[in-house]
Write an enzyme that holds these catalytic residues in place. Structure first.
Site, PDB file in Angstrom:
ATOM      1  N   THR A 191      19.968  48.531 -31.627  1.00 38.01           N
ATOM      2  CA  THR A 191      19.394  49.659 -32.358  1.00 38.01           C
ATOM      3  C   THR A 191      20.095  49.820 -33.706  1.00 38.01           C
ATOM      4  O   THR A 191      21.258  49.460 -33.853  1.00 38.01           O
ATOM      5  CB  THR A 191      19.593  50.923 -31.503  1.00 38.01           C
ATOM      6  OG1 THR A 191      18.812  50.819 -30.332  1.00 38.01           O
ATOM      7  CG2 THR A 191      19.203  52.181 -32.259  1.00 38.01           C
ATOM      8  N   ARG A 219       8.153  53.698 -21.695  1.00 39.03           N
ATOM      9  CA  ARG A 219       9.511  54.249 -21.648  1.00 39.03           C
ATOM     10  C   ARG A 219       9.947  54.674 -23.035  1.00 39.03           C
ATOM     11  O   ARG A 219       9.733  53.978 -24.026  1.00 39.03           O
ATOM     12  CB  ARG A 219      10.471  53.209 -21.079  1.00 39.03           C
ATOM     13  CG  ARG A 219      11.946  53.640 -21.045  1.00 39.03           C
ATOM     14  CD  ARG A 219      12.712  53.172 -22.253  1.00 39.03           C
ATOM     15  NE  ARG A 219      14.158  53.445 -22.146  1.00 39.03           N
ATOM     16  CZ  ARG A 219      15.028  53.228 -23.118  1.00 39.03           C
ATOM     17  NH1 ARG A 219      14.623  52.749 -24.284  1.00 39.03           N
ATOM     18  NH2 ARG A 219      16.315  53.498 -22.953  1.00 39.03           N
ATOM     19  N   ILE A 220      10.576  55.838 -23.138  1.00 38.49           N
ATOM     20  CA  ILE A 220      11.104  56.349 -24.400  1.00 38.49           C
ATOM     21  C   ILE A 220      12.606  56.544 -24.252  1.00 38.49           C
ATOM     22  O   ILE A 220      13.075  57.094 -23.258  1.00 38.49           O
ATOM     23  CB  ILE A 220      10.417  57.674 -24.781  1.00 38.49           C
ATOM     24  CG1 ILE A 220       8.932  57.415 -25.090  1.00 38.49           C
ATOM     25  CG2 ILE A 220      11.104  58.321 -25.979  1.00 38.49           C
ATOM     26  CD1 ILE A 220       8.119  58.668 -25.285  1.00 38.49           C
ATOM     27  N   THR A 241      23.933  55.064 -30.433  1.00 37.19           N
ATOM     28  CA  THR A 241      23.454  53.793 -29.904  1.00 37.19           C
ATOM     29  C   THR A 241      24.073  53.579 -28.527  1.00 37.19           C
ATOM     30  O   THR A 241      25.144  54.102 -28.235  1.00 37.19           O
ATOM     31  CB  THR A 241      23.815  52.624 -30.839  1.00 37.19           C
ATOM     32  OG1 THR A 241      23.336  51.387 -30.275  1.00 37.19           O
ATOM     33  CG2 THR A 241      25.315  52.497 -31.040  1.00 37.19           C
ATOM     34  N   GLY A 242      23.385  52.832 -27.686  1.00 42.72           N
ATOM     35  CA  GLY A 242      23.908  52.566 -26.349  1.00 42.72           C
ATOM     36  C   GLY A 242      22.815  52.631 -25.307  1.00 42.72           C
ATOM     37  O   GLY A 242      21.668  52.271 -25.565  1.00 42.72           O
TER      38      GLY A 242
END
Length: 324
Positions: A191, A219-220, A241-242
């Protein structure tokens, strides 16, 4: 008070022996985008314009999991998402489920500025993009041999994947990375996000992603969720991020701002506390404060990141400072 910016290209189990031919283009891209941001802030560009500019540049780079480089869902399609937030007004915009929009971050800004809403997704977001005349392409633009191979690996392993997939939540050592505990997900990507404070002290944040390899259709993740993957107010701007599900549960971006606002913590202390509250190997973030401080903590093995401040400090890094 001075300007500052920070950006990331994703965090995760980035191995210390990451192949140089995959590592160097990402580092070069971070350095290139950082320089674009530095020059723009020096020229007086507002923070909101700056974060959109930098994230657009990252979306156009196939080496990151956003825009051109977006990974594929379980049906072999891209479903991109992004959000942007203006700290001065708390106005924000978000999009999900994009298949044809070249720059999701710019559509998110149009949602913020041209609609009474904050979040548009899937067919509605695509229709809005056409209405606004933003650049779109055939969805095949986002599909390449590398992403097809990533999806194949994920399906064979019967899992969703981002970066390198870890089989437990213990912090890895260099020795761990050569064991079966770590399963490479091909040429891993992450990302992207950017945060900035401009010369006037205005803050903004922007984040964009292609999601998870082999994720369920629809999926979100955390990226378009205001307060989870993206947040900005008068005190700070944050891009995370992750592991999206963990970040949504923990509202990491908003937590940083809340710790500063209600506990009086510094940016660095608030960011460190927020990330440390997550399970190992699930979260990282970049953040800036209204006074020009920068924080880039993570509890994953590494995070592609870069920052610069008006006083001349700059950094491009991947692993903790003791490993870089």
């Amino acid at each position: 008070m001075g300007w500052a910016l920070a950006l990331h290209g994703g965090g995760g189990g980035i191995p210390l022996d990451y192949p140089p031919e995959q590592l160097q283009p990402r580092v070069d891209s971070l350095r290139h985008c950082l320089q674009i941001g530095i020059e723009a802030l020096k020229d007086g560009m507002p923070a909101l314009d700056l974060v959109e500019l930098v994230v657009r540049e990252l979306e156009n780079n196939p080496h990151f999991n956003a825009g051109k480089g977006s990974v594929l869902n379980c049906n072999g399609d891209d479903e991109m998402e992004a959000s942007i937030m203006d700290g001065n007004t708390k106005n924000c915009g978000a999009v999900s489920g994009l298949k044809t929009v070249v720059n999701a971050i710019s559509l998110a800004r149009l949602v913020m500025e041209k609609t009474p809403h904050i979040y548009l997704a899937f067919d509605g977001a695509e229709a809005f993009a056409r209405e606004q005349g933003v650049e779109t392409v055939d969805s095949s633009y986002f599909v390449n041999a590398q992403n097809i191979e990533r999806l194949k690996q994920a399906k064979e392993a019967n899992r969703t994947q981002v970066h390198y997939t870890q089989l437990d939540y213990t912090q890895p050592t260099p020795k761990d990375l050569k064991s079966e505990k770590w399963i490479p997900n091909g040429d891993s990507k992450g990302t992207v996000g950017c945060v900035a404070v401009d010369k006037q002290g205005n803050l903004a944040s922007a984040t964009s992603t292609g999601g998870l390899v082999n994720k369920m259709v629809g999926r979100i993740g955390d990226t378009p969720i205001i307060g989870a993957g993206t947040y900005a107010n008068h005190l700070c701007a944050v891009s995370a991020t992750g592991t999206g599900e963990a970040i949504i549960r923990g509202t990491v971006a908003r937590d940083v701002a809340a710790l500063m606002e209600f506990k009086g913590l510094s940016l660095n202390d608030a960011a460190d506390y927020a990330v440390e509250s997550f399970p190992k190997n699930t979260a990282g973030l970049v953040a800036v404060s209204a006074t020009g401080e920068v924080a880039m903590p993570f509890n994953t093995l590494g995070m592609f990141r870069a920052c610069a401040t008006e006083d001349g400090y700059s950094e491009v890094a991947i692993w903790p400072s003791t490993m870089n």
